[in-house]
Motif scaffolding. Structure first.
Motif, PDB file in Angstrom:
ATOM      1  N   HIS A  55      -0.009  11.206  -0.111  1.00  0.00           N
ATOM      2  CA  HIS A  55       0.406  10.904   1.254  1.00  0.00           C
ATOM      3  C   HIS A  55      -0.467   9.834   1.903  1.00  0.00           C
ATOM      4  N   LEU A  56      -1.649   9.587   1.348  1.00  0.00           N
ATOM      5  CA  LEU A  56      -2.610   8.670   1.976  1.00  0.00           C
ATOM      6  C   LEU A  56      -2.115   7.222   2.088  1.00  0.00           C
ATOM      7  N   THR A 111       0.832  -1.201   0.000  1.00  0.00           N
ATOM      8  CA  THR A 111       0.000   0.000   0.000  1.00  0.00           C
ATOM      9  C   THR A 111       0.869   1.254   0.000  1.00  0.00           C
ATOM     10  N   MET A 112       1.944   1.224   0.782  1.00  0.00           N
ATOM     11  CA  MET A 112       2.810   2.398   0.885  1.00  0.00           C
ATOM     12  C   MET A 112       3.809   2.511  -0.257  1.00  0.00           C
ATOM     13  N   TYR A 137       7.540  10.745  -2.926  1.00  0.00           N
ATOM     14  CA  TYR A 137       8.869  11.271  -2.629  1.00  0.00           C
ATOM     15  C   TYR A 137       9.396  12.213  -3.714  1.00  0.00           C
ATOM     16  N   ILE A 138       9.193  11.831  -4.981  1.00  0.00           N
ATOM     17  CA  ILE A 138       9.779  12.597  -6.084  1.00  0.00           C
ATOM     18  C   ILE A 138       8.869  13.738  -6.536  1.00  0.00           C
ATOM     19  N   ALA A 139       7.608  13.395  -6.815  1.00  0.00           N
ATOM     20  CA  ALA A 139       6.695  14.405  -7.380  1.00  0.00           C
ATOM     21  C   ALA A 139       6.133  15.347  -6.326  1.00  0.00           C
ATOM     22  N   GLN A 186       5.057   9.828   8.307  1.00  0.00           N
ATOM     23  CA  GLN A 186       5.384  10.178   6.923  1.00  0.00           C
ATOM     24  C   GLN A 186       4.146  10.651   6.169  1.00  0.00           C
ATOM     25  N   GLY A 187       3.002  10.042   6.476  1.00  0.00           N
ATOM     26  CA  GLY A 187       1.764  10.465   5.836  1.00  0.00           C
ATOM     27  C   GLY A 187       1.363  11.882   6.187  1.00  0.00           C
TER      28      GLY A 187
END
Length: 412
Positions: free
Chosen positions: A168-169, A22-23, A31-33, A87-88
């Motif tokens: 982020h979800l 899922t993550m 991370y990139i966009a 992190q989310g």
């Protein structure tokens, strides 16, 4: 309700893979966009995680062998879940505290996750091997891998769906799944065959843990095969960090995703789904054909698969087209899926039970050392030259492993 240890291990493997998939299926987009991390920052993120593992792995492994594997695993689920949930929340944390940037928040969350990983690493494997017995572990690891792949498949669809709503979800939901798993294990996980070392009267807790660690170190030192496994783990860690962190970036920035109606999230979800279907097939085939209790058979398998993996990574690095890159990527995924249970079986066939978690944690430290030392170098090559060059370096770092496997086979 009482669950057999092997059934609980399957459930645990499924949920962990479900959460991870899922993550991580669409993590590159996040991370990139969304967060805007460059190749070097991506490798620094990995380095912080592995440095945390390097520092804390030995401590947590000794705790598991000295006190309880069960409690170590459960605590790890809660800590790891908290790190992922953090992190989310990163996009909403930016600017909350002066001078704390998005990149710093990512590093903090990686530190928390690193501690969670160390609590689980070694302890989960040591627990299940003790509960079911060493004679069952090879086939059990393969079966657990099949269940984990099913969890991966379920997580892919969820990851793509969540990512379209907010990048982020996936991290928030994945972290929540780890927290739920922690509660589940707290209720159902039993520890019936772990024998806690007898405590000498007058000794401190620190002395107990020190004695366990020293005994584990002596076991490794007097068994050449364990020293070989250490070398394999070291080079594998150094090589895999570069590939794992930069494969998506190579696809996006250097190979190029074909123009279509599919979003990046959908592309990565589709690739992950196909890779997982193929991996389920080859794992099922291996379960039927491979004698996992025969160490020479296991070693032969790892030697052949590692050689093919090196060739596939080089093919991915030199991909002239998206189709070429895709085929290489799928092959690398299948090979990595098969190597993992073979490696776990080889390792556990050579470890004595009472220091199992300690030695497994030492192996985890060695992997972290390889990733910490190799990751930044591979990242520097990517920033200085190209991501393609980084992948070539990663393939070269896998090559010494073939020499170790060859020596181990001659000794057998």
């Amino acid at each position: 309700m009482k669950l057999h240890a092997s059934h609980l291990y399957m459930i645990m493997s499924f949920i962990q893979s479900f959460a991870n998939s899922t993550m991580f299926t669409t993590y590159a987009i996040f991370y990139i966009a969304t967060l805007g991390l460059n190749p070097l920052e991506l490798l620094i993120v990995g380095m912080v995680l592995e440095l945390t593992v390097l520092i804390f792995e030995g401590i947590t492994g000794v705790v598991a062998d000295t006190y309880s594997r069960r409690l170590s695993v459960i605590a790890g689920m809660f800590v790891l879940g908290s790190g992922f949930v953090l992190q989310g929340f990163i996009p909403s944390l930016d600017g909350l505290i002066p001078l704390v940037t998005v990149f710093v928040w990512v590093l903090i969350s990686q530190f928390v996750c690193g501690i969670g990983y160390t609590l689980i690493s070694g302890a989960d494997t040591a627990w299940i091997v003790d509960e079911v017995g060493a004679s069952q572990m090879g086939n059990l690891f393969l079966k657990a891998k099949r269940y984990s792949l099913m969890g991966t498949l379920a997580g892919i669809a969820l990851s793509v769906a969540l990512s379209t709503l907010g990048t982020h979800l996936p991290y928030m939901i994945g972290g929540f799944l780890y927290l739920v798993l922690g509660v589940f294990l707290l209720v159902f996980m039993q520890e019936q065959r772990f024998v806690r070392p007898e405590r000498v009267e007058g000794t401190t807790h620190w002395h107990e843990m020190k004695s366990t660690w020293l005994h584990g170190a002596k076991v490794i030192r007097r068994q050449p095969v364990l020293l070989m496994i250490l070398l394999v783990t070291l080079f594998s860690g150094a090589a895999s960090e570069g590939y794992d962190r930069l494969r998506e970036a190579h696809l996006i920035l250097e190979v190029g995703i074909p123009d279509s109606n599919l979003s990046l999230a959908m592309w990565f979800g589709l690739i992950a789904a196909v890779s997982t279907f193929l991996s389920i097939f080859v794992v099922r085939l291996t379960e039927r054909r491979l004698d996992m209790n025969n160490e020479r058979v296991v070693l032969n398998g790892m030697f052949v698969l590692t050689g093919l993996r090196i060739a596939a990574i080089l093919a991915f690095a030199f991909s002239p087209s998206f189709t070429w890159a895709l085929v290489s990527l799928l092959l690398i995924g299948m090979l990595g899926t098969l190597i993992e249970p073979l490696y776990d079986t080889w390792l556990n066939l050579n470890i004595e039970g009472k220091v199992r978690a300690t030695i497994l944690s030492m192996m985890g430290q060695t992997d972290a050392l390889g990733q910490t030392a190799g990751g930044p170098f591979v990242g520097w090559v990517g920033s200085r030259y190209s991501i393609r060059a980084s992948l070539i370096v990663a393939a070269v770092l896998f090559m010494p492993i073939l020499l170790v496997f060859g020596r181990a086979l001659r000794k057998r």
